[in-house]
Design a protein around this motif. Structure first.
Motif, PDB file in Angstrom:
ATOM      1  N   ASP A   1     -36.742   3.084   8.297  1.00 31.18           N
ATOM      2  CA  ASP A   1     -37.669   3.016   7.171  1.00 31.18           C
ATOM      3  C   ASP A   1     -36.854   3.147   5.882  1.00 31.18           C
ATOM      4  OD1 ASP A   1     -39.730   2.928   9.033  1.00 31.18           O
ATOM      5  OD2 ASP A   1     -39.917   5.107   9.054  1.00 31.18           O
ATOM      6  N   LEU A   2     -36.223   2.041   5.505  1.00 30.24           N
ATOM      7  CA  LEU A   2     -35.326   2.059   4.348  1.00 30.24           C
ATOM      8  C   LEU A   2     -36.004   1.443   3.133  1.00 30.24           C
ATOM      9  CD1 LEU A   2     -32.080   0.705   6.055  1.00 30.24           C
ATOM     10  CD2 LEU A   2     -32.667   3.073   5.620  1.00 30.24           C
ATOM     11  N   PHE A   3     -35.980   2.160   2.048  1.00 29.69           N
ATOM     12  CA  PHE A   3     -36.417   1.594   0.780  1.00 29.69           C
ATOM     13  C   PHE A   3     -35.198   1.163  -0.012  1.00 29.69           C
ATOM     14  CE2 PHE A   3     -39.829   4.551   1.965  1.00 29.69           C
ATOM     15  CZ  PHE A   3     -40.860   3.646   2.047  1.00 29.69           C
ATOM     16  N   GLU A   4     -34.103   1.809   0.244  1.00 33.12           N
ATOM     17  CA  GLU A   4     -32.818   1.487  -0.370  1.00 33.12           C
ATOM     18  C   GLU A   4     -31.771   1.570   0.724  1.00 33.12           C
ATOM     19  OE1 GLU A   4     -32.032   3.958  -3.749  1.00 33.12           O
ATOM     20  OE2 GLU A   4     -34.080   3.791  -4.474  1.00 33.12           O
ATOM     21  N   GLU A   5     -30.519   1.457   0.345  1.00 36.84           N
ATOM     22  CA  GLU A   5     -29.453   1.595   1.328  1.00 36.84           C
ATOM     23  C   GLU A   5     -29.402   3.000   1.897  1.00 36.84           C
ATOM     24  OE1 GLU A   5     -25.918  -1.425   0.046  1.00 36.84           O
ATOM     25  OE2 GLU A   5     -25.975   0.504  -0.965  1.00 36.84           O
ATOM     26  N   SER A   6     -28.902   3.097   3.117  1.00 32.93           N
ATOM     27  CA  SER A   6     -28.551   4.378   3.715  1.00 32.93           C
ATOM     28  C   SER A   6     -27.052   4.356   3.924  1.00 32.93           C
ATOM     29  CB  SER A   6     -29.282   4.589   5.034  1.00 32.93           C
ATOM     30  OG  SER A   6     -30.635   4.898   4.801  1.00 32.93           O
ATOM     31  N   TYR A   7     -26.480   5.503   4.302  1.00 35.62           N
ATOM     32  CA  TYR A   7     -25.031   5.621   4.365  1.00 35.62           C
ATOM     33  C   TYR A   7     -24.604   6.223   5.695  1.00 35.62           C
ATOM     34  CZ  TYR A   7     -25.724   4.684  -0.498  1.00 35.62           C
ATOM     35  OH  TYR A   7     -26.123   4.094  -1.672  1.00 35.62           O
ATOM     36  N   VAL A   8     -23.696   5.525   6.384  1.00 32.08           N
ATOM     37  CA  VAL A   8     -23.142   6.012   7.637  1.00 32.08           C
ATOM     38  C   VAL A   8     -21.971   6.922   7.282  1.00 32.08           C
ATOM     39  CG1 VAL A   8     -22.087   5.393   9.835  1.00 32.08           C
ATOM     40  CG2 VAL A   8     -23.799   3.879   8.797  1.00 32.08           C
ATOM     41  N   LEU A   9     -22.041   8.170   7.734  1.00 31.96           N
ATOM     42  CA  LEU A   9     -21.010   9.167   7.427  1.00 31.96           C
ATOM     43  C   LEU A   9     -19.902   9.045   8.475  1.00 31.96           C
ATOM     44  CD1 LEU A   9     -23.465  12.098   6.630  1.00 31.96           C
ATOM     45  CD2 LEU A   9     -22.608  10.311   5.103  1.00 31.96           C
ATOM     46  N   THR A  10     -18.931   8.206   8.203  1.00 37.66           N
ATOM     47  CA  THR A  10     -17.939   7.806   9.197  1.00 37.66           C
ATOM     48  C   THR A  10     -16.936   8.894   9.570  1.00 37.66           C
ATOM     49  OG1 THR A  10     -16.553   6.863   7.455  1.00 37.66           O
ATOM     50  CG2 THR A  10     -18.074   5.372   8.586  1.00 37.66           C
ATOM     51  N   THR A  11     -16.815   9.940   8.799  1.00 40.69           N
ATOM     52  CA  THR A  11     -15.869  11.010   9.135  1.00 40.69           C
ATOM     53  C   THR A  11     -16.552  12.226   9.745  1.00 40.69           C
ATOM     54  OG1 THR A  11     -15.951  11.904   6.897  1.00 40.69           O
ATOM     55  CG2 THR A  11     -14.200  10.316   7.380  1.00 40.69           C
ATOM     56  N   ARG A  12     -17.849  12.176   9.904  1.00 39.48           N
ATOM     57  CA  ARG A  12     -18.595  13.312  10.476  1.00 39.48           C
ATOM     58  C   ARG A  12     -19.071  12.960  11.883  1.00 39.48           C
ATOM     59  NH1 ARG A  12     -21.918  15.079   5.095  1.00 39.48           N
ATOM     60  NH2 ARG A  12     -20.070  15.641   3.902  1.00 39.48           N
ATOM     61  N   ILE A  13     -18.123  12.727  12.759  1.00 40.43           N
ATOM     62  CA  ILE A  13     -18.430  12.317  14.125  1.00 40.43           C
ATOM     63  C   ILE A  13     -18.886  13.522  14.941  1.00 40.43           C
ATOM     64  CG2 ILE A  13     -17.474  11.317  16.228  1.00 40.43           C
ATOM     65  CD1 ILE A  13     -15.532   9.773  14.388  1.00 40.43           C
ATOM     66  N   HIS A  14     -19.971  13.327  15.670  1.00 43.30           N
ATOM     67  CA  HIS A  14     -20.525  14.360  16.548  1.00 43.30           C
ATOM     68  C   HIS A  14     -20.574  13.816  17.969  1.00 43.30           C
ATOM     69  CE1 HIS A  14     -22.159  16.892  13.237  1.00 43.30           C
ATOM     70  NE2 HIS A  14     -22.210  15.730  12.619  1.00 43.30           N
ATOM     71  N   THR A  15     -20.477  14.697  18.942  1.00 39.24           N
ATOM     72  CA  THR A  15     -20.679  14.321  20.336  1.00 39.24           C
ATOM     73  C   THR A  15     -21.948  15.005  20.824  1.00 39.24           C
ATOM     74  OG1 THR A  15     -18.303  14.116  20.702  1.00 39.24           O
ATOM     75  CG2 THR A  15     -19.693  14.339  22.660  1.00 39.24           C
ATOM     76  N   ILE A  16     -22.854  14.208  21.376  1.00 41.16           N
ATOM     77  CA  ILE A  16     -24.109  14.732  21.901  1.00 41.16           C
ATOM     78  C   ILE A  16     -24.321  14.176  23.307  1.00 41.16           C
ATOM     79  CG2 ILE A  16     -25.142  14.930  19.604  1.00 41.16           C
ATOM     80  CD1 ILE A  16     -26.861  12.435  20.368  1.00 41.16           C
TER      81      ILE A  16
END
Length: 121
Positions: A67-82
């Motif tokens: 549900d994007l009204f504008e751009e969103s941002y992928v946080l490429t240095t905040r990698i998580h393992t789930i």
């Protein structure tokens, strides 16, 4: 438990260091292991001021979307393992070009490229 692949956009509980507890937010699957572990990059509606990010829009989805009204941002240095069982839902898939640009900016990929260059010398 679902099966997820690189480029899937999922909803999952993700904790940030600066906040207490986890918040369900969108994330991009950057790798999926045989045991069901997923490496993910969170997505934020605000660009970070302290780390690199990659903007995404609805045009970057090959299927589904957020549900994007504008751009969103992928946080490429905040990698998580789930675990894949922690995934709340799936929102779509990114285009191959978009996921390639995200993968290229993750620290793991930068390290692998540097190591292979050192070995080839």
């Amino acid at each position: 438990m679902g099966r997820y692949l690189r480029g899937d956009v999922i909803l999952a509980p993700i904790a940030f260091e600066e906040r207490d507890g986890a918040k369900t937010r969108p994330a991009i699957v950057i790798s999926a292991a045989e045991n069901g572990d997923l490496q993910i990059c969170p997505v934020s509606s605000h660009p970070p001021t302290d780390a690199p990010s990659i903007p995404i829009s609805l045009n970057d989805f090959s299927d589904g979307g957020l549900d994007l009204f504008e751009e969103s941002y992928v946080l490429t240095t905040r990698i998580h393992t789930i675990r894949s069982g922690d995934v709340v839902g799936k929102r779509g898939n990114l285009t191959p070009e978009c996921i390639a640009s995200i993968i290229a900016q993750t620290p793991t990929q930068k390290t692998k490229k540097t190591e292979s260059k050192k070995r080839s010398r």
